[in-house]
Design a protein around this motif. Structure first.
Motif, short mmCIF file in Angstrom:
data_model
loop_
_atom_site.label_atom_id
_atom_site.label_comp_id
_atom_site.label_asym_id
_atom_site.label_seq_id
_atom_site.Cartn_x
_atom_site.Cartn_y
_atom_site.Cartn_z
N GLY A 205 0.81 -1.21 0.00
CA GLY A 205 0.00 0.00 0.00
C GLY A 205 0.85 1.26 0.00
N ASP A 206 0.18 2.39 -0.18
CA ASP A 206 0.85 3.68 -0.31
C ASP A 206 0.11 4.71 0.52
N SER A 207 0.78 5.29 1.49
CA SER A 207 0.21 6.39 2.27
C SER A 207 1.32 6.96 3.14
N PRO A 208 2.13 7.85 2.60
CA PRO A 208 3.32 8.30 3.32
C PRO A 208 3.04 9.09 4.58
N VAL A 209 1.88 9.77 4.65
CA VAL A 209 1.61 10.64 5.80
C VAL A 209 0.38 10.19 6.59
N THR A 210 -0.72 9.91 5.90
CA THR A 210 -1.96 9.55 6.59
C THR A 210 -1.80 8.28 7.41
N ARG A 211 -1.27 7.22 6.76
CA ARG A 211 -1.01 5.95 7.45
C ARG A 211 0.42 5.54 7.11
N GLN B 162 -2.99 14.86 4.21
CA GLN B 162 -1.79 14.32 3.56
C GLN B 162 -1.48 15.10 2.29
N PHE B 163 -2.49 15.38 1.48
CA PHE B 163 -2.28 16.16 0.27
C PHE B 163 -1.80 17.56 0.61
N THR B 164 -2.38 18.16 1.64
CA THR B 164 -1.97 19.50 2.05
C THR B 164 -0.51 19.52 2.47
N ALA B 165 -0.10 18.50 3.23
CA ALA B 165 1.29 18.43 3.71
C ALA B 165 2.28 18.34 2.55
N ILE B 166 1.88 17.66 1.48
CA ILE B 166 2.77 17.48 0.33
C ILE B 166 2.64 18.62 -0.66
N GLY B 167 1.63 19.48 -0.47
CA GLY B 167 1.48 20.65 -1.31
C GLY B 167 0.70 20.41 -2.58
N VAL B 168 -0.23 19.45 -2.54
CA VAL B 168 -1.07 19.13 -3.70
C VAL B 168 -2.53 19.38 -3.34
N GLY B 169 -3.27 20.05 -4.22
CA GLY B 169 -4.66 20.34 -3.96
C GLY B 169 -5.52 19.07 -3.96
N PHE B 170 -6.17 18.83 -2.85
CA PHE B 170 -6.96 17.60 -2.70
C PHE B 170 -8.15 17.57 -3.66
#
Length: 312
Positions: free
Chosen positions: A46-52, A119-127
């Motif tokens: 799976g993939d979720s660097p910040v949320t999980r 998570q998107f906010t932390a990486i700088g991408v608009g959710f």
């Protein structure tokens, strides 16, 4: 049932390692090797660097590619909107080469909850623009996988005369399997996906949604399912609750209302999975809800897999 055998894969417990305070990716690689030895068809991460938080799925799969020979290697699922398509296409093409064309790129937009948005906010991408970014990424990556210099002009990404090396092992690149349910997501699978990797709570729902995708393009119908195995169904249910609530930090009842979850005996688990196969599923990705992944992987292979294969 169809004569085409449904394949069965195993989700590596990357998230569970972090929850246990263990950071041993080498152990995950060993589990992937054991899954291959036990006869499973694929291994996933799976993939979720910040949320999980968990080990990076693409770096992990690069190691798994070298440790295995036969199993398909998949992401369940990758979030392409978090990455630039040039960089992601480069990583996936290299991984496809390392694995001799065994990669399956499972992708999704990210489940619409506050933690994912954070998570998107932390990486700088608009959710709010994640689905558009994902669709453009897929289109751009398929161009980049040609091995030739290509250009792309979209709403989210634009580049000119970019060539990546190495190209993937397979012409056109690895197959892209899309997660998701609901009309828009299902139409998207039928339009641009090579596979479908959902987790509907009932086999009947799976069959209905599969029909929405249609047969205009060849699409592999898969399933992401969570099993908690125990000879005592009541104990299995309690273990499932503990595992799921720790994993998602949300009540079991909420997760069970949107995801395919099963707790019970190996025999009953196989019957439950066979219901999805009857509904059209052809590749099962199994997440085990357990504190002992080595033991339950053996149980999955010894007691569930034969009953799934026998029914076919």
């Amino acid at each position: 049932m169809t004569n085409q055998r449904a394949r069965v894969g195993y989700l590596l417990p990357t998230r569970e390692q972090d929850l246990a305070g263990e950071h041993e990716p080498g152990r995950l690689v060993a589990q992937a090797r054991r899954a291959e030895e036990l006869g499973l068809d694929s291994v996933w991460a799976g993939d979720s660097p910040v949320t999980r938080p968990r080990a990076d799925p693409l770096l992990l799969m690069a190691a798994v590619a070298q440790a295995t020979e036969r199993v398909a290697l998949g992401t369940a699922v990758l979030l392409p909107a978090l990455r630039h398509p040039i960089l992601l296409a480069h990583q996936l093409a290299t991984l496809d080469r390392l694995s001799d064309g065994r990669l399956i790129a499972g992708m999704g937009g990210g489940f619409p909850i506050q933690a994912t948005e954070d998570q998107f906010t932390a990486i700088g991408v608009g959710f709010a623009r994640r689905i558009g970014r994902m669709e453009e990424s897929i289109e751009a990556m398929r161009r980049l996988w040609s091995g030739h210099a290509v250009s792309y002009q979209g709403e989210h990404f634009a580049f000119e005369d970019v060539r990546l090396a190495p190209p993937p092992s397979r012409p056109g690149g690895p197959p892209i399997w899309l997660a998701g349910s609901g009309e828009a997501a299902l139409r998207r699978v039928g339009r641009i996906g090579d596979g479908w990797l959902p987790y509907p709570t009932e086999a009947a729902t799976y069959a209905k949604e599969r029909a929405v995708i249609g047969d205009d393009r060849p699409v592999t119908p898969a399933l992401y399912a969570t099993l908690c195995l125990d000879d005592d169904p009541e104990k299995a249910r309690e273990r499932l609750r503990t595992s799921i609530e720790r994993y998602y930090n949300a009540p079991l009842e909420f997760i069970a209302s949107i995801q395919a979850l099963f707790a019970g005996t190996a025999q009953d688990a196989a019957a439950w999975l066979n219901g999805y196969i009857d509904a059209g599923a052809r590749h099962l990705v199994i997440r085990l809800a357990t504190d002992d992944h080595e033991a339950d992987l053996e149980q999955l292979a010894d007691r569930v897999l034969p009953l799934v294969q026998e029914a076919q």
